[in-house]
Design a protein around this motif. Sequence first.
Motif, mmCIF file in Angstrom:
data_model
loop_
_atom_site.group_PDB
_atom_site.id
_atom_site.type_symbol
_atom_site.label_atom_id
_atom_site.label_comp_id
_atom_site.label_asym_id
_atom_site.label_seq_id
_atom_site.Cartn_x
_atom_site.Cartn_y
_atom_site.Cartn_z
ATOM 1 N N ARG A 17 -2.640 -4.331 -4.891
ATOM 2 C CA ARG A 17 -2.482 -3.381 -3.787
ATOM 3 C C ARG A 17 -2.992 -3.935 -2.458
ATOM 4 O O ARG A 17 -2.959 -3.249 -1.442
ATOM 5 N N THR A 74 -7.505 5.575 -2.958
ATOM 6 C CA THR A 74 -6.229 6.150 -2.530
ATOM 7 C C THR A 74 -5.514 5.164 -1.611
ATOM 8 O O THR A 74 -6.143 4.252 -1.051
ATOM 9 N N ASP A 75 -4.202 5.383 -1.428
ATOM 10 C CA ASP A 75 -3.443 4.527 -0.496
ATOM 11 C C ASP A 75 -4.045 4.612 0.889
ATOM 12 O O ASP A 75 -4.105 3.622 1.619
#
Length: 456
Positions: free
Chosen positions: A306, A441-442
């Motif tokens: 990510r 979280t993003d």
Amino acid sequence: MANTIPYKIYLEESEMPLAWYNLRADMKNKPAPLLNPGTLQPMTAAELSGVFCGDLVEQELDDTTPYIEIPEEIRDFYKMYRPAPLVRAYCLEKKLGTPAKIYYKFEGNNTSGSHKLNSAIAQAYYAKKQGLKGVTTETGAGQWGTALSMACAYLGLDCKVYMVKCSYEQKPFRREVMRTYGASVTPSPSNETAVGRKILAEHPDTTGSLGCAISEAVEVATTTPGYRYVLGSVLNQVLLHQSIIGLETKAAMDKYGVKPDVIIGCAGGGSNLGGLISPFMGEKLRGEADYRFIAVEPASCPSFTRGKFAYDFCDTGMVCPLAKMYTLGCGFIPSANHAGGLRYHGMSPVLSQLYADGLMEAVTVEQTKVFEAAEQFARIEGILPAPESSHAIRVAIDEALRCKETGEEKTILFGLTGTGYFDMVAYEKFHDGTMTDYIPTDAEIAESLSKLPKTE
Ligand SMILES: *Cc1c(COP(=O)(O)O)cnc(C)c1O
């Protein structure tokens, strides 16, 4: 490349490599150079030699020499605990009922408890050779600090360790092992450095981070005559030293005619994985063989899966060079995850380039699932694994279970990087059911990545 080696690369009687293998020599796309954060130009050898000792600067910048001889003094030290065992996990295979064959390379059979000693002794040796008084470093979970203290004690070098404050308080036994080996251990951030004082002024209650401890250790090394800084992962030189893991593994597997289909390792800064896969990846790069490579990272600190492939600082204080790597941002502080060795915001530039080029895969696993695998492994294979290593165990077991469904007789190889005796608080939380799986979280990751330095 093989026929250009000027000397034997294995000690015949023991399968101990006589040279490290430099994977960069076989990479078409070389890892991006470290940049000077002031000028944004590649760091020169002269600039790096203020931070690292000379031989290590040379190794850091060498993208072309395939084999670099291991000095005899280092080999003598290695002989105390190497070759490390390559074990066929017969009991685990049977328990899982899988047709897959599972092998692991065990790096926990030395007192420091992990593979980090392989590079610690090399870095300490070159510092000693240069006539230095001592070295400084940071440690998070404590494995690197322990390994370096052992190596420094052996060579008679002074060792100053900046230990992330929360680990310093939570892992008093790690601290005492380091002191037994004669190292000084300071909780970071501390009042001993300008960068530590600045961080403390801004965040008086902080429990520290790896990036912050790096800033302190670098400051002390660059302002104290006769000292240099050493780092336990991420750097090209560390991957080079850790190639001994893969070279031994490959020598043993070749001897018995075994070829792994899939090679798995946990990835914090990438040194054990990079070391384990090096000779196999070399074959893949030269078109001689093919393998699947899987990096396993914690869901709480997912740099590869990510993060962004970009230039970033290696430390929180933003005093270190910039490295092009998969990063979550140098200000990223992962939530409490017990695998302290996997909490770094960035990733080795070598592995980052290979991942960007599609030559390896990466997956994330959640903490409680990791400890389920750790416990299963401990009960059947007799080794109490480190939480970091257990990330690789999780994925190896999942792969073996998939083979059970499909009937494939794959050969799985994974790196068992260390033992978990100092991680019993984490095991305790798992047993008590109080362990949590926090996944950023993003929005949190985007916020951290929005602060990446501008290099264009
Ligand atoms: C430090 C450590 C790791 C992770 O570091 P890498 O540089 O990614 O290898 C993994 N396992 C153990 C036992 C460690 O101490």
